[in-house]
Design a protein around this motif. Structure first.
Motif, PDB file in Angstrom:
ATOM      1  N   PHE A  66      -5.415  21.880 -11.508  1.00  0.00           N
ATOM      2  CA  PHE A  66      -6.676  20.151 -11.313  1.00  0.00           C
ATOM      3  C   PHE A  66      -5.257  18.829 -11.859  1.00  0.00           C
ATOM      4  O   PHE A  66      -5.417  18.060 -10.991  1.00  0.00           O
ATOM      5  CB  PHE A  66      -7.856  20.270 -11.510  1.00  0.00           C
ATOM      6  N   LYS A  67      -4.379  19.448 -11.985  1.00  0.00           N
ATOM      7  CA  LYS A  67      -3.487  17.839 -12.755  1.00  0.00           C
ATOM      8  C   LYS A  67      -2.829  17.795 -11.546  1.00  0.00           C
ATOM      9  O   LYS A  67      -2.213  16.876 -10.896  1.00  0.00           O
ATOM     10  CB  LYS A  67      -3.126  17.790 -13.929  1.00  0.00           C
ATOM     11  N   LEU A 111     -13.286  18.841  -8.086  1.00  0.00           N
ATOM     12  CA  LEU A 111     -13.415  19.780  -8.826  1.00  0.00           C
ATOM     13  C   LEU A 111     -15.020  20.805  -9.384  1.00  0.00           C
ATOM     14  O   LEU A 111     -15.698  19.594 -10.240  1.00  0.00           O
ATOM     15  CB  LEU A 111     -12.042  19.912  -9.995  1.00  0.00           C
ATOM     16  N   TYR A 125     -15.551  29.164 -18.710  1.00  0.00           N
ATOM     17  CA  TYR A 125     -15.107  29.770 -18.979  1.00  0.00           C
ATOM     18  C   TYR A 125     -15.352  30.962 -19.632  1.00  0.00           C
ATOM     19  O   TYR A 125     -16.089  30.935 -20.760  1.00  0.00           O
ATOM     20  CB  TYR A 125     -14.154  29.094 -20.357  1.00  0.00           C
ATOM     21  N   THR A 131     -12.390  24.402 -12.243  1.00  0.00           N
ATOM     22  CA  THR A 131     -10.948  24.792 -13.321  1.00  0.00           C
ATOM     23  C   THR A 131     -11.028  26.421 -13.853  1.00  0.00           C
ATOM     24  O   THR A 131     -10.449  26.583 -14.961  1.00  0.00           O
ATOM     25  CB  THR A 131     -12.383  23.966 -14.204  1.00  0.00           C
ATOM     26  N   GLN A 150     -13.094  23.966 -26.097  1.00  0.00           N
ATOM     27  CA  GLN A 150     -12.030  24.061 -25.269  1.00  0.00           C
ATOM     28  C   GLN A 150     -10.800  22.668 -24.948  1.00  0.00           C
ATOM     29  O   GLN A 150     -11.592  21.755 -25.020  1.00  0.00           O
ATOM     30  CB  GLN A 150     -12.870  24.165 -23.705  1.00  0.00           C
ATOM     31  N   ASP A 161      -5.044  24.737 -15.788  1.00  0.00           N
ATOM     32  CA  ASP A 161      -5.284  23.728 -16.134  1.00  0.00           C
ATOM     33  C   ASP A 161      -3.817  22.477 -15.091  1.00  0.00           C
ATOM     34  O   ASP A 161      -4.420  21.521 -15.559  1.00  0.00           O
ATOM     35  CB  ASP A 161      -5.143  22.874 -17.431  1.00  0.00           C
ATOM     36  N   HIS A 215     -17.331  25.910 -24.902  1.00  0.00           N
ATOM     37  CA  HIS A 215     -16.946  25.358 -24.610  1.00  0.00           C
ATOM     38  C   HIS A 215     -17.385  23.900 -23.696  1.00  0.00           C
ATOM     39  O   HIS A 215     -17.980  23.684 -23.020  1.00  0.00           O
ATOM     40  CB  HIS A 215     -18.032  25.909 -22.722  1.00  0.00           C
ATOM     41  N   ASN A 236     -16.460  22.452 -12.471  1.00  0.00           N
ATOM     42  CA  ASN A 236     -16.453  22.681 -13.219  1.00  0.00           C
ATOM     43  C   ASN A 236     -16.942  24.352 -13.453  1.00  0.00           C
ATOM     44  O   ASN A 236     -18.620  24.300 -13.077  1.00  0.00           O
ATOM     45  CB  ASN A 236     -17.305  21.415 -14.432  1.00  0.00           C
ATOM     46  N   SER A 284      -5.905  17.466 -20.310  1.00  0.00           N
ATOM     47  CA  SER A 284      -6.598  18.619 -19.323  1.00  0.00           C
ATOM     48  C   SER A 284      -7.664  18.109 -18.792  1.00  0.00           C
ATOM     49  O   SER A 284      -8.208  18.791 -18.154  1.00  0.00           O
ATOM     50  CB  SER A 284      -6.530  19.558 -20.395  1.00  0.00           C
ATOM     51  N   ASP A 296      -9.099  14.923 -17.613  1.00  0.00           N
ATOM     52  CA  ASP A 296      -9.120  13.749 -17.537  1.00  0.00           C
ATOM     53  C   ASP A 296      -8.885  13.478 -15.671  1.00  0.00           C
ATOM     54  O   ASP A 296      -7.739  12.918 -15.736  1.00  0.00           O
ATOM     55  CB  ASP A 296      -8.143  12.499 -18.285  1.00  0.00           C
ATOM     56  N   TRP A 297     -10.066  13.821 -15.259  1.00  0.00           N
ATOM     57  CA  TRP A 297      -9.789  13.538 -14.084  1.00  0.00           C
ATOM     58  C   TRP A 297     -11.163  13.033 -12.934  1.00  0.00           C
ATOM     59  O   TRP A 297     -12.493  13.698 -13.641  1.00  0.00           O
ATOM     60  CB  TRP A 297      -8.955  15.054 -12.970  1.00  0.00           C
ATOM     61  N   GLN A 355      -4.825  16.170  -9.106  1.00  0.00           N
ATOM     62  CA  GLN A 355      -4.841  15.270  -8.951  1.00  0.00           C
ATOM     63  C   GLN A 355      -3.897  13.451  -8.145  1.00  0.00           C
ATOM     64  O   GLN A 355      -3.476  12.832  -8.372  1.00  0.00           O
ATOM     65  CB  GLN A 355      -5.329  14.676 -10.824  1.00  0.00           C
ATOM     66  N   LEU A 407     -10.703  13.861  -4.099  1.00  0.00           N
ATOM     67  CA  LEU A 407     -10.481  15.080  -5.103  1.00  0.00           C
ATOM     68  C   LEU A 407     -11.587  15.381  -6.310  1.00  0.00           C
ATOM     69  O   LEU A 407     -12.668  14.427  -6.688  1.00  0.00           O
ATOM     70  CB  LEU A 407      -9.489  14.739  -7.058  1.00  0.00           C
ATOM     71  N   HIS A 467     -14.312  20.435 -19.159  1.00  0.00           N
ATOM     72  CA  HIS A 467     -13.146  19.599 -17.585  1.00  0.00           C
ATOM     73  C   HIS A 467     -12.925  18.714 -17.726  1.00  0.00           C
ATOM     74  O   HIS A 467     -12.242  17.878 -17.738  1.00  0.00           O
ATOM     75  CB  HIS A 467     -12.211  21.072 -17.225  1.00  0.00           C
ATOM     76  N   GLY A 468     -14.578  18.751 -16.978  1.00  0.00           N
ATOM     77  CA  GLY A 468     -15.162  17.670 -16.195  1.00  0.00           C
ATOM     78  C   GLY A 468     -15.417  16.802 -16.753  1.00  0.00           C
ATOM     79  O   GLY A 468     -17.096  16.560 -16.471  1.00  0.00           O
TER      80      GLY A 468
END
Lengths: 379, 415
Positions: free
Chosen positions: B130-131, B146, B151, B123, A98, B127, A123, B148, A294, A296-297, B134, B144, A126-127
């Motif tokens: 979240f950017k 988020l 999916y 998420t 992902q 995408d 999966h 997770n 995508s 990186d936060w 940010q 911030l 993302h984080g």
């Protein structure tokens, strides 16, 4: 000899499908296509399979319109087009780790519309800056490993995983060593050569690729490119395999001394640190690697990394590439340019699509190079 | 050719003056909360806003604000500001609009969005969210957080989710609460969370009933009203105001359904609408009414509902948000639209490809093919943008609609 090595990288890219078919014929083993570099190739090598990255061909991807609209990035459409045209008909399965909405569409459309024996979506959280990311990913990797085992009927052993980790680490380590020669005042390799080295590594058996890298590292100390490196450039963006653009820019009196792409340094910058729990070790590598925007936060760590690269490779200017419709990279462009400006690196933005209008770009890049040269003369 | 006739829609009493009565009030309350020193969070869709409500954190929705800017016809100006600051013209139009609005307070409707004390999202939507958040967080130096979300590739519904996914989601909620407690210096009151969860459940239940009555022929409510009224479900579902409004709306819609009183004077064509509407031109749906067409169901009205068990709020949130179609593969969207077309006796489906929102536009051709394959119902794909009017060709869309309705008409006549 050095020229032959680079010619081999080029040949592997140009004849990637022939290579893969021949490899399969010769070894009687499975080939798995992957879309994003978040797929842990270590596990595929452990399963005795050949992972190959699915990339586009830079032809207008008209066949994809029923599956992915034109408002999605050209990479995801171009990759799907390759599948729909049957160019990857030799792969035994497809795996996606992902990353973004775009490649997810490619994976789903591939899974639904192109006959494939095996399709798995890992999966990758993302984080990645989240403390749960590594154990969570290790769990997902265990699922992936089991799915592969169920499919092939063969257990993936710890020895196999060790082998996979070793193959991948060695290849990355050797390519990083080659990158050291790009730091020199007169780099020993050009940007296009570096791009072809990395791209080919994503297409062929890494063990074979590493053998060639060893030879290259023997040869490079004595190499003299006999060219004025000109302006030291960096190129930053998402996926980029536009060899024509690289070659043409370098012909204008510049050298790309480093890039921040998943087809460049981002692919090879980090290794797996071996540990008893192999899947945790692999998970740590993919969570801690130089990230795709995508993932990186909340911190912009990739921007900090890009700034460090610019300094380490003594960059004079950077071309910042927006792959049309790529939002995760697109939103980072203003803060990225600002961060580079803060350390005295001038940037110039360009938007890439499936084909690049070199005529227009040439004028713009020339003007940018002149600006940089002007600054040089001024100071 | 299907021709426009001067036949008016019959607007519901409950939604008359909706903007002044509810939207303006919402933004007034948000600014008031900020002025009183209460925490304000910017939040994005597929986020369990009920937790914010339970902690008295005022949730403001940049997505809602972008739609408001579009309706007020200032979105293009804001998008242009963002573009002048190196953001791509192809970036999500909600993101461009809100980023641009930050530099033009003077022209921002409702005095703009109050400055965030924090930003929260998940998420699960896309995408870009979240950017975008940010970037805003970095700009305001606001923290911030988020969520997770795993999916949901199989498109499993709330009863068939992977156990590991539910557990992970709950672990993420706990982290979220730690973050909120730390930033607000208050503890989440579990009793209060149960109360809010019960209110949100009631809101979803009522909204579900309202949608159910729209299955009646003729439909008592159309998209013009639905795209306004859905505000409560999305923005403040766990509130007495939402329950009160939806009870009133449900009663009116129910009465209309029982009396066979349609939203339009003539209902020759029943349509399903996917994606977002052109927020700057909601009158488009009135235009459809003049052609004898009524949008009887929107995917947008059906994806934000979710029944909640107040005794198990965390698990309920997992079951509400993980199967959201934005967090699932295309299969879920296909099945959803097939179900809507069937259950709402649709004659046709409108599938806008929204240049401003990639996530909402995924797989429209696949949907078109699959709806036709299963039900023989035809679809029309139209290019538009929900927010940036520059990508909206009104004349072209209207022409396409007229021709599409003509096709449906011929189909009906030929049996």
């Amino acid at each position: 000899m050095t020229e032959e090595i680079f010619q081999q990288f080029r040949d592997w890219i140009d004849n990637r499908h022939e290579y893969a078919k021949e490899w399969k014929e010769r070894t009687n083993k499975k080939i798995i296509g992957y879309l994003c570099t978040y797929v842990p190739e270590e596990i595929l090598y452990a399963a005795d399979m050949l992972p190959v990255r699915i990339l586009g061909s830079h032809e207008p991807p008209t066949v994809t319109e029923p599956y992915i609209f034109a408002m999605f990035c050209h990479l995801c459409r171009d990759c799907l087009a390759q599948g729909l045209k049957g160019r990857f008909n030799y792969i035994d399965g497809i795996v996606e780790g992902q990353s973004c909405l775009h490649l997810r569409q490619t994976f789903n459309a591939w899974r639904l519309h192109i006959p494939t024996n095996f399709a798995h979506y890992i999966h990758i959280p993302h984080g990645i800056q989240n403390p749960h990311a590594i154990p969570y990913l290790a769990q997902e990797l265990a699922k992936f490993k089991k799915t592969l085992e169920d499919w092939t009927g063969k257990k993936i052993t710890n020895e196999g995983l060790d082998k996979g980790i070793k193959i991948m680490n060695k290849n990355r380590e050797l390519m990083r060593k080659v990158h050291e020669y790009r730091k020199l005042d007169n780099p020993k390799i050009t940007g296009i050569e570096a791009m072809e080295m990395v791209l080919s590594s994503q297409m062929v058996d890494k063990q074979e690729h590493s053998k060639l890298l060893n030879k290259l590292l023997e040869e490079l100390p004595n190499r003299n490119l006999n060219r004025n490196p000109g302006t030291r450039l960096m190129i930053i963006g998402s996926e980029d395999d536009d060899r024509v653009f690289m070659k043409n820019v370098e012909a204008l009196g510049a050298t790309f001394v480093i890039e921040e792409h998943c087809t460049g340094s981002r692919y090879l910058w980090d290794d797996v640190v071996p540990s008893e729990d192999r899947l945790m070790a692999i998970a740590s590598r993919y969570v801690n690697r130089v990230p795709c925007p995508s993932k990186d936060w909340p911190e912009f760590t990739r921007i900090q990394h890009a700034v460090k690269l610019a300094k380490d490779f003594n960059v004079q200017g950077a071309l910042v590439i927006q792959n049309k419709f790529c939002d995760p990279h697109g939103i980072e462009i203003p803060p990225l340019r600002e961060a580079l400006k803060q350390v005295g690196v001038q940037t110039y933005p360009l938007e890439f699509d499936v084909t690049v209008p070199w005529g227009q770009f040439r004028t713009r890049v020339e003007a940018f190079l002149e600006t940089l040269t002007g600054l040089e003369e001024l100071f | 050719m299907v021709e426009a006739k001067q036949k008016r829609r019959r607007r519901l009493q409950a939604t008359k003056g909706f903007y002044k009565a509810y939207i303006k009030k919402f933004y007034r309350d948000a600014h008031k909360a900020k002025a009183e020193g209460k925490p304000v969070a910017w939040v994005a869709s597929t986020f369990p806003v009920e937790i914010l409500q339970a902690m008295d954190i005022f949730p403001v929705w940049p997505e809602n604000y972008a739609s408001l800017c579009a309706a007020k016809r200032v979105a293009v100006k804001f998008c242009e500001i963002a573009e002048s600051r190196n953001f791509s013209k192809d970036l999500c139009s909600y993101a461009r609009c809100v980023i641009g609005s930050l530099s033009d307070k003077e022209n921002s409707p409702e005095e703009g969005l109050p400055r965030p004390d924090m930003l929260v999202a998940s998420t699960g939507a896309c995408d870009t969210h979240f950017k975008w958040f940010q970037y805003i967080g970095d700009r305001f130096k606001a923290p911030l957080h988020l969520l997770n979300m795993p999916y949901n590739i199989s498109g499993a519904d709330s009863e068939h989710l992977e156990k590991a996914h539910i557990e992970f989601y709950i672990s993420q909620l706990k982290e979220l609460i730690d973050f909120l407690e730390e930033k607000t210096d208050t503890k989440l009151d579990k009793k209060r969370l149960k109360e809010i969860t019960a209110l949100s459940d009631r809101t979803s239940q009522l909204w579900g009933e309202i949608q159910h009555y729209r299955k009646t022929i003729p439909s008592p409510m159309d998209a013009r009203d639905a795209f306004s009224a859905v505000f409560f479900l999305l923005s403040i579902p766990g509130s007495p105001a939402a329950v009160e409004f939806y009870e009133r709306l449900r009663n009116e819609v129910k009465e209309r359904a029982e009396n066979k009183f349609g939203a339009a004077e003539t209902e020759n064509y029943r349509l399903v609408w996917d994606n977002l509407p052109p927020w700057f031109d909601l009158k488009f749906f009135e235009y459809l009414n003049t052609l004898g067409a009524v949008v009887v169901a929107e995917t947008f009205s059906h994806v934000w509902m979710g029944r909640l068990d107040p005794s198990r709020p965390f698990e309920s949130f997992a079951k509400k948000y993980l199967p959201n179609f934005a967090n699932c593969s295309i299969d879920r969207k296909i099945h959803l639209i097939q179900d809507l077309a069937e259950e709402f006796s649709a004659d046709g489906v409108i599938l806008p490809t929204n240049w401003g929102c990639r996530m909402m536009s995924i797989g429209e051709t696949a949907v078109k093919e699959e709806v036709y394959r299963k039900l023989g119902v035809q679809s029309l794909i139209v290019n538009m943008d929900s927010t940036d009017r520059r990508n909206y060709d009104e004349a072209q869309i209207k022409r396409n609609m007229e021709v599409f309705l003509q096709v449906l008409n011929e189909k009906n006549q030929n049996g």
